[in-house]
Design a protein around this motif. Structure first.
Motif, PDB file in Angstrom:
ATOM      1  N   ALA A 177      13.170  -4.307  11.361  1.00  0.00           N
ATOM      2  CA  ALA A 177      11.908  -3.828  11.770  1.00  0.00           C
ATOM      3  C   ALA A 177      11.137  -3.899  10.635  1.00  0.00           C
ATOM      4  N   LYS A 178       9.922  -4.334  10.670  1.00  0.00           N
ATOM      5  CA  LYS A 178       9.074  -4.012   9.471  1.00  0.00           C
ATOM      6  C   LYS A 178       7.686  -3.591  10.043  1.00  0.00           C
ATOM      7  N   LEU A 179       7.174  -2.659   9.177  1.00  0.00           N
ATOM      8  CA  LEU A 179       5.930  -1.904   9.559  1.00  0.00           C
ATOM      9  C   LEU A 179       4.933  -2.090   8.430  1.00  0.00           C
ATOM     10  N   LYS A 180       3.641  -2.736   8.749  1.00  0.00           N
ATOM     11  CA  LYS A 180       2.901  -2.935   7.816  1.00  0.00           C
ATOM     12  C   LYS A 180       1.923  -1.460   7.416  1.00  0.00           C
ATOM     13  N   PRO A 181       1.577  -1.281   6.122  1.00  0.00           N
ATOM     14  CA  PRO A 181       0.954  -0.101   5.851  1.00  0.00           C
ATOM     15  C   PRO A 181      -0.278   0.415   6.809  1.00  0.00           C
ATOM     16  N   SER A 182      -0.811  -0.860   7.501  1.00  0.00           N
ATOM     17  CA  SER A 182      -2.119  -0.479   7.997  1.00  0.00           C
ATOM     18  C   SER A 182      -1.608  -0.085   9.621  1.00  0.00           C
ATOM     19  N   ASP A 183      -0.222  -0.465   9.936  1.00  0.00           N
ATOM     20  CA  ASP A 183       0.268  -0.032  11.259  1.00  0.00           C
ATOM     21  C   ASP A 183       0.457   1.661  11.158  1.00  0.00           C
ATOM     22  N   VAL A 184       0.986   2.007   9.995  1.00  0.00           N
ATOM     23  CA  VAL A 184       1.264   3.450   9.834  1.00  0.00           C
ATOM     24  C   VAL A 184      -0.048   4.067   9.915  1.00  0.00           C
ATOM     25  N   ARG A 185      -1.346   3.492   9.085  1.00  0.00           N
ATOM     26  CA  ARG A 185      -2.459   4.301   8.770  1.00  0.00           C
ATOM     27  C   ARG A 185      -3.237   4.325  10.450  1.00  0.00           C
ATOM     28  N   ASN A 186      -3.175   3.284  11.107  1.00  0.00           N
ATOM     29  CA  ASN A 186      -3.558   3.193  12.397  1.00  0.00           C
ATOM     30  C   ASN A 186      -3.008   4.358  13.149  1.00  0.00           C
ATOM     31  N   PHE A 187      -1.486   4.405  13.208  1.00  0.00           N
ATOM     32  CA  PHE A 187      -1.125   5.066  13.957  1.00  0.00           C
ATOM     33  C   PHE A 187      -1.283   6.602  13.733  1.00  0.00           C
ATOM     34  N   VAL A 289      -8.127  -7.652  11.813  1.00  0.00           N
ATOM     35  CA  VAL A 289      -9.616  -7.226  11.849  1.00  0.00           C
ATOM     36  C   VAL A 289     -10.040  -6.112  10.905  1.00  0.00           C
ATOM     37  N   THR A 290      -8.937  -5.594  10.506  1.00  0.00           N
ATOM     38  CA  THR A 290      -9.542  -4.437   9.249  1.00  0.00           C
ATOM     39  C   THR A 290      -8.771  -4.547   8.111  1.00  0.00           C
ATOM     40  N   ASN A 291      -9.534  -4.402   7.083  1.00  0.00           N
ATOM     41  CA  ASN A 291      -9.052  -4.614   5.601  1.00  0.00           C
ATOM     42  C   ASN A 291      -8.034  -3.794   5.221  1.00  0.00           C
ATOM     43  N   ASN A 292      -7.118  -3.161   6.362  1.00  0.00           N
ATOM     44  CA  ASN A 292      -6.044  -2.172   5.918  1.00  0.00           C
ATOM     45  C   ASN A 292      -4.663  -3.133   5.965  1.00  0.00           C
ATOM     46  N   ASN A 293      -4.927  -4.319   6.876  1.00  0.00           N
ATOM     47  CA  ASN A 293      -3.756  -5.023   6.958  1.00  0.00           C
ATOM     48  C   ASN A 293      -3.633  -5.970   5.839  1.00  0.00           C
ATOM     49  N   VAL A 294      -3.093  -5.665   4.751  1.00  0.00           N
ATOM     50  CA  VAL A 294      -3.007  -6.194   3.477  1.00  0.00           C
ATOM     51  C   VAL A 294      -1.600  -7.055   3.111  1.00  0.00           C
ATOM     52  N   ALA A 295      -0.728  -6.246   3.422  1.00  0.00           N
ATOM     53  CA  ALA A 295       0.629  -6.863   3.317  1.00  0.00           C
ATOM     54  C   ALA A 295       1.548  -6.380   4.195  1.00  0.00           C
TER      55      ALA A 295
END
Length: 299
Positions: A177-187, A289-295
């Motif tokens: 399982a992998k989680l993007k930094p944006s996934d955690v921030r959005n959560f 959609v958001t610029n949080n999804n970088v890597a």
């Protein structure tokens, strides 16, 4: 892959936009009438506007909690059941879920007309749900509109927290399982939305539950300032969501700054709009959609 990520983000953002609509509804009609009542120190708009105002306010409140519940379920499926997420939350299914959310909201609000619970309360200068009209109905409202959604959302976010910890510490490395930094921030953003909603609405709901259990003894003994404070604390929650988005979401921060600068210097709005249009033509469609999804990284 890019199209898949875009669809995943879109299906989650649909419910966020729906929550924003629920928050804005009260500002368009009920709140101006409340200000008028405060100015005249009485309700002068007639019974029709009173009933309509109370109904729209109910739509906003119930719509908010149901959308928060839908967001929690969506995030739970996205993080804990990622392999089935695309099938469960396709664009078509997401639109159906959204329609059901608002249909249940309307169905949950309509009984107020039959019970006669939408009344003017001079303590808060509003036409709202009267807790003392029917004990059974008040208990049903608190349980169905607050406690059950609270339990569902708590379960979803508890499972998400467990999943995030498992991925972070590689408790289940075989799942890859992998989680993007944006996934955690959005959560975290939506988790804060839920926490503040629960904190802001809990006092009013617990007062309603206490009144419903023993209306003769409890209702007269509740200080007016406690009820008024709990009421305005509850409806202040609609203002908090935009603040949370601005504090925790980089994309919202950027847009807020642009809007504030454009209000001070209107010419900047035209410059920013032109720049975004030019960049949009030069760049390929982005997967996020958001610029949080970088890597994509392991949390």
């Amino acid at each position: 892959m890019q199209v898949r990520q875009w669809k995943q983000t879109l299906s989650g953002n649909i419910f966020v936009v729906s929550l924003s609509v629920a928050d804005l509804v009260v500002a368009l009609y009920p709140y101006p009438l409340v200000l008028t009542a405060i100015y005249h120190e009485n309700w002068i708009m007639g019974d029709l506007h009173c009933q309509a105002s109370g109904f729209i306010m109910g739509i906003s409140v119930i719509g908010s909690i149901f959308n928060i519940t839908a967001i929690a379920i969506n995030r739970y499926c996205y993080i804990c059941h990622s392999l089935q997420y695309d099938r469960m939350f396709s664009l078509r299914n997401t639109c159906c879920y959204l329609g059901l959310t608002w249909a249940f909201t309307a169905i949950a609000t309509v009984p107020n007309f039959f019970v006669g619970s939408l009344q003017y309360d001079p303590r808060i200068y509003s036409c709202t749900f009267a807790q003392t009209v029917s004990s059974y109905y008040t208990i049903s409202v608190v349980v169905i509109h607050f406690l059950i959604p609270l339990l569902v959302v708590s379960y979803c976010y508890l499972r998400i927290w467990v999943r995030v910890i498992q991925v972070k510490h590689r408790v289940k490395p075989e799942q890859g399982a992998k989680l993007k930094p944006s996934d955690v921030r959005n959560f975290l953003t939506m988790f804060m939305v839920f926490v503040l909603f629960a904190v802001c609405w809990a006092p009013l709901n617990f007062i309603g539950l206490a009144v419903a259990i023993n209306p003769v003894k409890v209702a007269p003994n509740i200080p007016q300032w406690v009820f008024v404070t709990s009421y305005f604390m509850a409806y202040f929650n609609s203002c908090l969501n935009a603040i949370i988005y601005g504090l925790l979401n980089q994309n919202f921060q950027k847009e807020y700054k642009t809007i504030l600068l454009s209000l001070c210097v209107p010419r900047l709005l035209l410059v920013e709009t032109s720049r975004y249009a030019t960049e949009g033509l030069k760049s390929k469609p982005s997967a996020a959609v958001t610029n949080n999804n970088v890597a994509e990284i392991n949390v």
